[in-house]
Design an enzyme around this catalytic site. Structure first.
Site, PDB file in Angstrom:
ATOM      1  N   SER A  81     -27.739 -35.268  20.192  1.00 16.32           N
ATOM      2  CA  SER A  81     -28.857 -35.848  21.055  1.00 16.32           C
ATOM      3  C   SER A  81     -29.574 -34.106  21.810  1.00 16.32           C
ATOM      4  O   SER A  81     -28.461 -32.745  21.366  1.00 16.32           O
ATOM      5  CB  SER A  81     -27.863 -36.188  21.948  1.00 16.32           C
TER       6      SER A  81
ATOM      7  N   TYR B  74     -20.112 -38.952  26.474  1.00 12.54           N
ATOM      8  CA  TYR B  74     -21.398 -38.326  25.290  1.00 12.54           C
ATOM      9  C   TYR B  74     -21.702 -36.610  24.876  1.00 12.54           C
ATOM     10  O   TYR B  74     -22.025 -36.536  23.858  1.00 12.54           O
ATOM     11  CB  TYR B  74     -22.537 -38.953  26.408  1.00 12.54           C
TER      12      TYR B  74
HETATM   13  P1  NAD Z   1     -30.002 -48.457  20.967  1.00 10.25           P
HETATM   14  O1  NAD Z   1     -28.651 -48.882  21.875  1.00 10.25           O
HETATM   15  O2  NAD Z   1     -31.333 -49.199  20.664  1.00 10.25           O
HETATM   16  O3  NAD Z   1     -29.693 -48.655  19.476  1.00 10.25           O
HETATM   17  C1  NAD Z   1     -27.725 -48.116  19.328  1.00 10.25           C
HETATM   18  C2  NAD Z   1     -27.514 -48.793  17.965  1.00 10.25           C
HETATM   19  O4  NAD Z   1     -26.624 -48.886  17.638  1.00 10.25           O
HETATM   20  C3  NAD Z   1     -27.430 -50.147  17.648  1.00 10.25           C
HETATM   21  O5  NAD Z   1     -27.959 -51.276  16.389  1.00 10.25           O
HETATM   22  C4  NAD Z   1     -26.830 -51.141  17.729  1.00 10.25           C
HETATM   23  O6  NAD Z   1     -26.499 -52.618  18.131  1.00 10.25           O
HETATM   24  C5  NAD Z   1     -25.495 -49.639  17.300  1.00 10.25           C
HETATM   25  N1  NAD Z   1     -24.294 -49.689  17.797  1.00 10.25           N
HETATM   26  C6  NAD Z   1     -23.523 -50.822  18.983  1.00 10.25           C
HETATM   27  N2  NAD Z   1     -22.468 -49.937  18.961  1.00 10.25           N
HETATM   28  C7  NAD Z   1     -21.700 -49.327  17.569  1.00 10.25           C
HETATM   29  C8  NAD Z   1     -20.874 -50.580  17.014  1.00 10.25           C
HETATM   30  N3  NAD Z   1     -19.385 -50.159  16.970  1.00 10.25           N
HETATM   31  N4  NAD Z   1     -20.959 -50.548  15.243  1.00 10.25           N
HETATM   32  C9  NAD Z   1     -22.325 -50.816  15.121  1.00 10.25           C
HETATM   33  N5  NAD Z   1     -23.086 -50.399  15.555  1.00 10.25           N
HETATM   34  C10 NAD Z   1     -23.186 -50.184  16.446  1.00 10.25           C
HETATM   35  O7  NAD Z   1     -29.935 -47.090  21.222  1.00 10.25           O
HETATM   36  P2  NAD Z   1     -30.905 -45.589  20.342  1.00 10.25           P
HETATM   37  O8  NAD Z   1     -31.429 -45.617  22.074  1.00 10.25           O
HETATM   38  O9  NAD Z   1     -32.115 -46.045  19.698  1.00 10.25           O
HETATM   39  O10 NAD Z   1     -29.384 -44.626  20.292  1.00 10.25           O
HETATM   40  C11 NAD Z   1     -29.793 -44.475  18.775  1.00 10.25           C
HETATM   41  C12 NAD Z   1     -28.856 -43.403  18.956  1.00 10.25           C
HETATM   42  O11 NAD Z   1     -29.685 -41.910  19.487  1.00 10.25           O
HETATM   43  C13 NAD Z   1     -27.489 -42.864  19.429  1.00 10.25           C
HETATM   44  O12 NAD Z   1     -26.733 -41.965  19.196  1.00 10.25           O
HETATM   45  C14 NAD Z   1     -28.019 -41.864  20.880  1.00 10.25           C
HETATM   46  O13 NAD Z   1     -27.049 -41.671  21.146  1.00 10.25           O
HETATM   47  C15 NAD Z   1     -29.412 -40.991  20.392  1.00 10.25           C
HETATM   48  N6  NAD Z   1     -29.576 -40.921  21.530  1.00 10.25           N
HETATM   49  C16 NAD Z   1     -30.507 -41.643  21.662  1.00 10.25           C
HETATM   50  C17 NAD Z   1     -31.540 -41.291  22.800  1.00 10.25           C
HETATM   51  C18 NAD Z   1     -32.501 -41.877  23.658  1.00 10.25           C
HETATM   52  O14 NAD Z   1     -33.615 -41.532  24.771  1.00 10.25           O
HETATM   53  N7  NAD Z   1     -32.886 -42.876  23.156  1.00 10.25           N
HETATM   54  C19 NAD Z   1     -31.433 -39.844  23.006  1.00 10.25           C
HETATM   55  C20 NAD Z   1     -30.455 -38.860  21.805  1.00 10.25           C
HETATM   56  C21 NAD Z   1     -29.839 -39.135  21.170  1.00 10.25           C
END
Ligand code: NAD
Length: 261
Positions: A143, A156
């Site tokens: 991130s 985080y």
């Molecule tokens: P999201 O909530 O849409 O997806 C998260 C995924 O992780 C989902 O598929 C969920 O089922 C899975 N998950 C959660 N807990 C779990 C567990 N215990 N075991 C297995 N799977 C699990 O969120 P996202 O925004 O797609 O985030 C995905 C990644 O990207 C994360 O690591 C997040 O920190 C990172 N990220 C997101 C953003 C953003 O703006 N959305 C920015 C930077 C980084």
């Protein structure tokens, strides 16, 4: 040698991929020809239907394997159940926002486990498989918060900085093999994780949705635009291609200029 973006014949395991960025990455990897292993901690018909849809629309093999990324043994079992793992994408992640003196201990533990320690376990399990195959790609979804801090996100920030550091360490351990390890550092991407923060923030600041998006969420993102899951998927495909063979131990930001400041 002609450079190829094709991932045909490779198997990609993507943690946390029944939604958001992980699912977007799975689609782009499948479009590039990789066989796909989807994952989350649930085991529903919808989870398996996603894999079936990817398979039928792209022609690759795709399946869904349940494994809870908060548990080390599940992380390792995911890799062994996948059978092969040429490409590992560590993407599972959760968020919780609170001042450190009010941060619930169980949320701290869960974020460190799911957002950071899961990558330790999956990489430890996947590297011998990649070495056996003589080729491998690891892409960790960190991130902008792996490179910069914000208040109220101590767990985080700690986890994502940890992932960036761990990625560099693994890249050095594999530097003389046909294996690379890199991290992608997205700014804000409109996914369920971010969408869920909007209603509370609207209430907290008494703001419209539009104001929350522009002046709260994207306040540090100079482009004032969200990155898309398709863009992150395509960046991941690039890092897994022949073209990126010498790109290892580094981060690629997709943050609209956030970390340029
Ligand atoms: P999201 O909530 O849409 O997806 C998260 C995924 O992780 C989902 O598929 C969920 O089922 C899975 N998950 C959660 N807990 C779990 C567990 N215990 N075991 C297995 N799977 C699990 O969120 P996202 O925004 O797609 O985030 C995905 C990644 O990207 C994360 O690591 C997040 O920190 C990172 N990220 C997101 C953003 C953003 O703006 N959305 C920015 C930077 C980084």
């Amino acid at each position: 040698m002609a450079m190829s973006i094709s991932l045909e014949g490779k198997t990609a395991v993507i943690t946390g991929s029944n939604s958001g960025i992980g699912l977007g990455i799975a689609w782009e990897m499948a479009r590039a020809g990789a066989n796909i292993v989807l994952n989350s901690f649930t085991d529903t018909e919808d989870d398996h239907a996603l894999a079936a849809q990817i398979a039928s629309e792209t022609g690759v093999a795709a399946r869904y394997i349940r494994a809870d990324m908060s548990k080390g043994e599940d992380c390792r079992a995911l890799i062994s159940q996948a059978g092969s793992c040429d490409i590992l994408i560590n993407n599972a992640g959760i968020q919780h926002v609170a001042p450190i003196d009010q941060f619930p201990v169980e949320k701290w533990d869960a974020i460190i486990a799911i957002n950071m320690s899961s990558s330790f376990h999956t990489m430890a399990a996947a590297l011998p498989v990649m070495r056996e195959a003589g080729w491998g790609r690891i892409v960790n979804i960190a991130s902008a918060h792996g490179l910069r801090a914000s208040p109220f996100k101590s767990a985080y920030i700690a986890a994502k900085h940890g992932v960036v550091g761990m990625t560099k360490s693994v890249a050095l351990e594999t530097a003389q093999e046909q294996i690379t390890a890199n991290a992608i550092c997205p700014g804000y991407v409109l996914t369920p994780l971010v969408e869920a923060q909007i209603p509370n923030t609207m209430k907290e600041y008494n703001m419209s949705r539009e104001d929350v998006v522009k002046n709260v969420l994207l306040t540090r993102q100079p482009s004032k635009e969200f990155a898309t899951v398709e863009q992150l998927g395509a960046t991941t495909v690039f890092l897994c291609s022949d073209m990126a063979a010498q790109i290892t131990g580094t981060t690629i930001s997709a943050d609209g200029g956030w970390t340029a400041m």
